[in-house]
Write an enzyme that holds these catalytic residues in place. Structure first.
Site, PDB file in Angstrom:
ATOM      1  N   ASP A   1       2.612  -9.064   9.376  1.00  0.00           N
ATOM      2  CA  ASP A   1       1.168  -9.289   9.284  1.00  0.00           C
ATOM      3  C   ASP A   1       0.946 -10.798   9.154  1.00  0.00           C
ATOM      4  O   ASP A   1       0.511 -11.296   8.100  1.00  0.00           O
ATOM      5  CB  ASP A   1       0.589  -8.547   8.081  1.00  0.00           C
ATOM      6  CG  ASP A   1       0.708  -7.045   8.256  1.00  0.00           C
ATOM      7  OD1 ASP A   1       0.130  -6.514   9.217  1.00  0.00           O
ATOM      8  OD2 ASP A   1       1.421  -6.407   7.460  1.00  0.00           O
TER       9      ASP A   1
ATOM     10  N   GLY B   1       5.164 -10.052   4.392  1.00  0.00           N
ATOM     11  CA  GLY B   1       5.953  -9.954   5.617  1.00  0.00           C
ATOM     12  C   GLY B   1       5.289 -10.709   6.764  1.00  0.00           C
ATOM     13  O   GLY B   1       4.060 -10.689   6.906  1.00  0.00           O
TER      14      GLY B   1
ATOM     15  N   GLN C   1      -2.505 -12.193   8.126  1.00  0.00           N
ATOM     16  CA  GLN C   1      -2.750 -11.889   6.708  1.00  0.00           C
ATOM     17  C   GLN C   1      -1.974 -12.858   5.814  1.00  0.00           C
ATOM     18  O   GLN C   1      -2.520 -13.410   4.846  1.00  0.00           O
ATOM     19  CB  GLN C   1      -2.320 -10.446   6.411  1.00  0.00           C
ATOM     20  CG  GLN C   1      -2.109 -10.145   4.940  1.00  0.00           C
ATOM     21  CD  GLN C   1      -1.780  -8.695   4.668  1.00  0.00           C
ATOM     22  OE1 GLN C   1      -2.649  -7.844   4.755  1.00  0.00           O
ATOM     23  NE2 GLN C   1      -0.530  -8.386   4.329  1.00  0.00           N
TER      24      GLN C   1
ATOM     25  N   MET D   1       0.843  -1.200   0.000  1.00  0.00           N
ATOM     26  CA  MET D   1       0.000   0.000   0.000  1.00  0.00           C
ATOM     27  C   MET D   1       0.877   1.248   0.000  1.00  0.00           C
ATOM     28  O   MET D   1       0.426   2.339   0.358  1.00  0.00           O
ATOM     29  CB  MET D   1      -0.932  -0.012   1.208  1.00  0.00           C
ATOM     30  CG  MET D   1      -1.881  -1.216   1.180  1.00  0.00           C
ATOM     31  SD  MET D   1      -3.412  -0.976   2.086  1.00  0.00           S
ATOM     32  CE  MET D   1      -2.806  -0.649   3.714  1.00  0.00           C
ATOM     33  N   GLY D   2       2.157   1.107  -0.388  1.00  0.00           N
ATOM     34  CA  GLY D   2       3.055   2.254  -0.440  1.00  0.00           C
ATOM     35  C   GLY D   2       3.551   2.653   0.932  1.00  0.00           C
ATOM     36  O   GLY D   2       3.492   1.858   1.886  1.00  0.00           O
TER      37      GLY D   2
ATOM     38  N   HIS E   1       9.348  -3.561   3.508  1.00  0.00           N
ATOM     39  CA  HIS E   1       8.931  -3.796   2.116  1.00  0.00           C
ATOM     40  C   HIS E   1      10.146  -4.084   1.240  1.00  0.00           C
ATOM     41  O   HIS E   1      10.111  -4.952   0.371  1.00  0.00           O
ATOM     42  CB  HIS E   1       8.225  -2.555   1.544  1.00  0.00           C
ATOM     43  CG  HIS E   1       6.964  -2.172   2.256  1.00  0.00           C
ATOM     44  ND1 HIS E   1       6.875  -1.060   3.061  1.00  0.00           N
ATOM     45  CD2 HIS E   1       5.739  -2.744   2.264  1.00  0.00           C
ATOM     46  CE1 HIS E   1       5.653  -0.959   3.542  1.00  0.00           C
ATOM     47  NE2 HIS E   1       4.938  -1.967   3.079  1.00  0.00           N
TER      48      HIS E   1
ATOM     49  N   SER F   1       6.635  -0.479  10.414  1.00  0.00           N
ATOM     50  CA  SER F   1       5.262  -0.398   9.923  1.00  0.00           C
ATOM     51  C   SER F   1       5.067   0.994   9.339  1.00  0.00           C
ATOM     52  O   SER F   1       5.597   1.978   9.879  1.00  0.00           O
ATOM     53  CB  SER F   1       4.282  -0.597  11.089  1.00  0.00           C
ATOM     54  OG  SER F   1       3.000  -0.114  10.727  1.00  0.00           O
TER      55      SER F   1
HETATM   56  O1  PAF Z   1      -0.067  -5.657   3.751  1.00  0.00           O
HETATM   57  C1  PAF Z   1      -0.507  -4.783   2.976  1.00  0.00           C
HETATM   58  O2  PAF Z   1       0.163  -3.771   2.712  1.00  0.00           O
HETATM   59  C2  PAF Z   1      -1.878  -4.965   2.351  1.00  0.00           C
HETATM   60  O3  PAF Z   1      -2.762  -5.594   3.222  1.00  0.00           O
HETATM   61  C3  PAF Z   1      -1.841  -5.703   0.995  1.00  0.00           C
HETATM   62  C4  PAF Z   1      -1.346  -7.123   1.140  1.00  0.00           C
HETATM   63  C5  PAF Z   1      -0.930  -4.940   0.032  1.00  0.00           C
HETATM   64  C6  PAF Z   1      -3.244  -5.738   0.409  1.00  0.00           C
HETATM   65  O4  PAF Z   1      -3.764  -4.465   0.212  1.00  0.00           O
END
Ligand code: PAF
Length: 284
Positions: free
Chosen positions: A151, A148, A154, A31-32, A38, A186
């Site tokens: 999360d 990562g 997720q 999400m930038g 990242h 984060s």
């Molecule tokens: O972890 C994130 O940044 C977001 O949840 C993802 C995986 C890019 C989905 O929008």
């Protein structure tokens, strides 16, 4: 130089070209507001695959009303420079209109792993994440997708979706990147005041306390939780949850016999932070 691709259609065309050359593709959805966490995913993608592709899309579907969608940090030019330094081949952005037509009505829902932990306080969050990741996978058609461990829930859910829906790709979960003082990186850390940032350290300290107890031979999940809870509360932070769970299924544990996850969520000031640690192994 990282090529900037204007939207999912341009990204899909670039992927076609790479595939025609026989190149393998590593994909990092984001999400930038990129940080070293990242960039570690991008470097992993470059190590494993011929091309590294990144997406930047602040996905409205995974934010509930009242969450930080509007103030989520955005810095495309800065992100692009960082991506270039990590060897990223191409990045694409998307608009909400490109991702979700007006009458959009189809979602990806997982109803076991997503029902707990983050899913309890953010009931529509994972539906939004899985739906967008599914759509991004159709654009990027990667061989390996990188997420990562920060999360963790997720990442496990995406791995489950890939298995259950038969996506022909591997999900690689990469270790958490921390600042020197232990704070997990984060994009939301920019919201923390200096005082809040100091208090936020009690999350990683709590995980370290659970790990120290585990390394000392403790296997009772309630004791491991208690060690972590004492530490986080000493730091002046009240956890929203602090749990010891199976590292594959996220099922609650009484004793840690296999690899487990200690997971914590807490609000520090107005900022909601999550962190976790694996017990009995290094990676997920
Ligand atoms: O972890 C994130 O940044 C977001 O949840 C993802 C995986 C890019 C989905 O929008």
């Amino acid at each position: 130089m990282t090529e900037a691709l204007d939207g999912p259609t341009a990204a899909s065309a670039r992927v076609d070209g790479w595939r025609a050359e026989g190149a393998t593709i590593g994909f990092v959805p984001t999400m930038g507001a990129l940080h070293e966490g990242h960039l570690s995913l991008v470097r992993a993608a470059k190590r494993r695959c011929d091309r590294a592709l990144v997406s930047i899309f602040v996905n409205p579907l995974q934010f509930a009303p009242g969450e930080d969608l509007d103030r989520y940090p955005r810095d495309f030019e800065g992100d692009r420079e960082k991506l270039a330094s990590a060897g990223c081949d191409a990045v694409f952005t998307a608009t909400p209109e490109e991702m979700y037509p007006d009458d959009f009505s189809t979602y990806v829902v997982e109803d076991r792993l997503s029902a707990t932990l983050e899913g309890e306080s953010r009931p529509t969050h994972f539906r939004g994440v899985l739906t967008v990741v599914c759509k991004l996978f159709h654009v990027a058609r990667p061989d390996v997708a990188f997420f990562g461990q920060k999360d963790a829930q997720q990442a496990l859910l995406i791995r489950r979706m890939v298995r259950d829906l038969g996506f022909p790709l591997e999900v690689s979960i990469e270790p958490i990147v921390r600042d020197a003082d232990g704070l997990a990186l984060s994009s939301r850390n920019v919201y923390l005041s200096p005082d809040e940032r100091a208090r936020a350290l009690s999350l990683s300290r709590a995980l370290a306390a659970a790990r120290a107890a585990f390394d000392g031979g403790e296997r009772d999940a309630a004791e491991l939780r208690a060690a972590a809870r004492r530490t986080i509360e000493e730091g002046g932070v009240e956890p929203e949850y602090l749990e010891v769970r199976d590292a594959g299924t996220l099922a609650p544990l009484e004793r840690v016999t296999e690899r487990a996850l200690v997971l914590v969520a807490a609000r520090v000031g107005k900022t909601r932070l999550i962190d976790n640690a694996v017990l009995g192994g290094d990676a997920l």
